[in-house]
Design an enzyme around this catalytic site. Structure first.
Site, mmCIF file in Angstrom:
data_model
loop_
_atom_site.group_PDB
_atom_site.id
_atom_site.type_symbol
_atom_site.label_atom_id
_atom_site.label_comp_id
_atom_site.label_asym_id
_atom_site.label_seq_id
_atom_site.Cartn_x
_atom_site.Cartn_y
_atom_site.Cartn_z
ATOM 1 N N ARG A 82 76.675 38.213 66.770
ATOM 2 C CA ARG A 82 77.467 37.015 66.560
ATOM 3 C C ARG A 82 76.696 35.872 65.891
ATOM 4 O O ARG A 82 75.505 35.710 66.131
ATOM 5 C CB ARG A 82 78.028 36.531 67.904
ATOM 6 C CG ARG A 82 79.039 37.498 68.527
ATOM 7 C CD ARG A 82 79.138 37.308 70.021
ATOM 8 N NE ARG A 82 80.170 38.135 70.644
ATOM 9 C CZ ARG A 82 80.004 39.422 70.984
ATOM 10 N NH1 ARG A 82 78.853 40.031 70.761
ATOM 11 N NH2 ARG A 82 80.998 40.098 71.544
ATOM 12 N N HIS A 107 79.169 40.771 63.277
ATOM 13 C CA HIS A 107 78.629 41.830 62.409
ATOM 14 C C HIS A 107 78.796 41.488 60.923
ATOM 15 O O HIS A 107 79.042 42.365 60.089
ATOM 16 C CB HIS A 107 79.270 43.172 62.713
ATOM 17 C CG HIS A 107 79.018 43.665 64.108
ATOM 18 N ND1 HIS A 107 77.844 43.401 64.784
ATOM 19 C CD2 HIS A 107 79.773 44.424 64.945
ATOM 20 C CE1 HIS A 107 77.898 43.971 65.979
ATOM 21 N NE2 HIS A 107 79.049 44.585 66.111
ATOM 22 N N HIS A 177 75.136 51.213 65.221
ATOM 23 C CA HIS A 177 76.150 50.986 66.255
ATOM 24 C C HIS A 177 76.701 52.303 66.806
ATOM 25 O O HIS A 177 77.912 52.425 67.035
ATOM 26 C CB HIS A 177 77.285 50.126 65.695
ATOM 27 C CG HIS A 177 77.906 49.206 66.690
ATOM 28 N ND1 HIS A 177 78.574 49.667 67.812
ATOM 29 C CD2 HIS A 177 77.967 47.848 66.755
ATOM 30 C CE1 HIS A 177 79.023 48.639 68.502
ATOM 31 N NE2 HIS A 177 78.669 47.517 67.881
ATOM 32 N N ASP A 249 78.426 43.990 77.899
ATOM 33 C CA ASP A 249 78.391 43.690 76.462
ATOM 34 C C ASP A 249 77.417 42.534 76.310
ATOM 35 O O ASP A 249 77.794 41.413 75.992
ATOM 36 C CB ASP A 249 79.791 43.325 75.954
ATOM 37 C CG ASP A 249 79.839 43.184 74.442
ATOM 38 O OD1 ASP A 249 78.835 43.525 73.773
ATOM 39 O OD2 ASP A 249 80.876 42.726 73.918
ATOM 40 N N GLU A 317 72.098 48.800 71.045
ATOM 41 C CA GLU A 317 71.865 48.271 69.702
ATOM 42 C C GLU A 317 70.578 47.449 69.681
ATOM 43 O O GLU A 317 70.528 46.340 70.218
ATOM 44 C CB GLU A 317 73.048 47.408 69.277
ATOM 45 C CG GLU A 317 74.395 48.085 69.394
ATOM 46 C CD GLU A 317 75.524 47.084 69.551
ATOM 47 O OE1 GLU A 317 75.617 46.164 68.701
ATOM 48 O OE2 GLU A 317 76.298 47.198 70.518
#
Length: 352
Positions: A82, A107, A177, A249, A317
């Site tokens: 972000r 992204h 990803h 997340d 990631e």
């Protein structure tokens, strides 16, 4: 080692997507596609030597370009994760980036992920992809070229080397990803997978999951994976950094904060199949995402392996911390003009 080339399919009925398959002496193989320089399949043996595909994905190219399906297996650039308010200031100049989610950029808008990359080189055990983005495309400064080299070896290690050149000072945060399900059965969630992350802090976030610049302590919280345990043990517990019903997340701040030094970041394992994956990186952060934003039913997938859906895979990631450009206290490295920027991630597979 051997490599073969085939046609995966047509993107939007027009652009041919090529598939490069690297096979090692054990019969394990990695299928890498020109679409988003992505990992389409990765067949790894279990403890009995049976091969299975450990990454989620699709049998048709078009599905990969739907952002609601989670960027399955794709490379993300220029800047993963972000960017607050879809803008940033660099050297006194304000740049505006795609506002593709909420009030922020996610992204970088997806250009690097959803387009065809060039193949610069293919050897018996490696493929090098490249993508060029001109100055100010999507609001980012610099004529920007990224190369991604995948190497798959006889030890079942998939190595990803990112190389970036820009003619202007700019920002970059490349990642892959892929969503891993080591059971190779996406009808099962990854909640029974064992996970360890080598971190004792995370980046605090606000209600929009944007970093605040503050660090949170992991010890004793439902986000603490400093010792290996099941992902599902505490995934539904309420916590300030977790959105109810979504689960993990979040960015973890790795013990290895020395940018450029390769170190172990995480271990993922499936007790039933015996498959184990170690994640190594030379970047300071890793985002754990378990597909909590994916639909629970109705999504496509690979015909033999079920749908890409809610909590069916764990993405790990490797990255700079999200929105590092707005947080000077975060470890970060700019891409300097005409100086090559490099970073490496390895997925090392073995068995318990």
């Amino acid at each position: 080692m051997s490599i073969s080339k085939s046609v995966f399919g047509l993107l939007k009925g027009e652009k041919e997507v090529e598939l490069y398959t690297i096979t090692n002496k054990n019969g394990a193989y990695a299928c890498l596609m020109t679409l988003g320089a992505g990992i389409q399949s990765l067949y790894i043996p279990d403890r009995d030597g049976n091969l299975g595909d450990v990454v989620l994905g699709f049998d048709e190219p078009d599905y990969y370009t739907n952002p609601d399906l989670g960027y399955q297996g794709l490379v993300v650039g220029r800047f993963a994760n972000r960017i607050r308010d879809a803008k940033f200031i660099l050297d006194g100049v304000e740049y505006h980036t795609p506002n593709n989610q909420g009030q922020w950029t996610l992204h970088s808008g997806g250009r690097f992920s959803f387009n065809i990359w060039q193949v610069e080189e293919a050897t018996d055990n490696s493929v090098t992809f490249s993508f060029f983005s001109p100055d100010m495309e999507d609001g980012f400064p610099g004529n920007f070229k990224m190369k991604v080299k995948y190497t798959f070896d006889d030890d079942n290690v998939l190595r990803i080397e990112y190389s970036i050149l820009s003619d202007k000072r700019t920002i970059a945060n490349p990642t892959n990803h892929s969503y891993f399900n080591l059971s190779c059965d996406p009808s099962k969630t990854v909640e029974d997978h064992l996970l360890q992350i080598n971190a004792d802090r995370f980046t605090e976030t606000d209600d929009d999951q944007l970093t605040t610049g503050e660090y949170g302590e992991l010890k004793g919280t439902m986000m603490d994976f400093s010792s290996m345990h099941k992902i599902g043990d505490r995934i539904n517990e309420p916590f300030r950094a977790i959105i109810d019903g979504i689960g993990y997340d979040n960015n973890y701040c790795l013990h290895n904060s020395q940018i450029g030094r390769l170190a172990q970041a995480a271990i993922l394992a499936d007790e039933v199949s015996g498959r184990k994956m170690e994640v190594w990186t030379d970047l300071p952060g890793i985002q754990l995402y378990c597909g909590g934003w994916l639909e629970k039913e109705g999504n496509p997938g690979k015909n033999s392996n079920g749908a890409v859906s809610y909590r069916r895979g764990a993405a790990l990631e490797t990255q700079f911390y999200p929105d590092s450009i707005h947080n000077p206290n975060f470890p970060f490295k700019l891409v300097e003009a005409n100086e090559e920027f490099k970073t490496t991630t390895e997925f090392r597979f073995s068995t318990l």
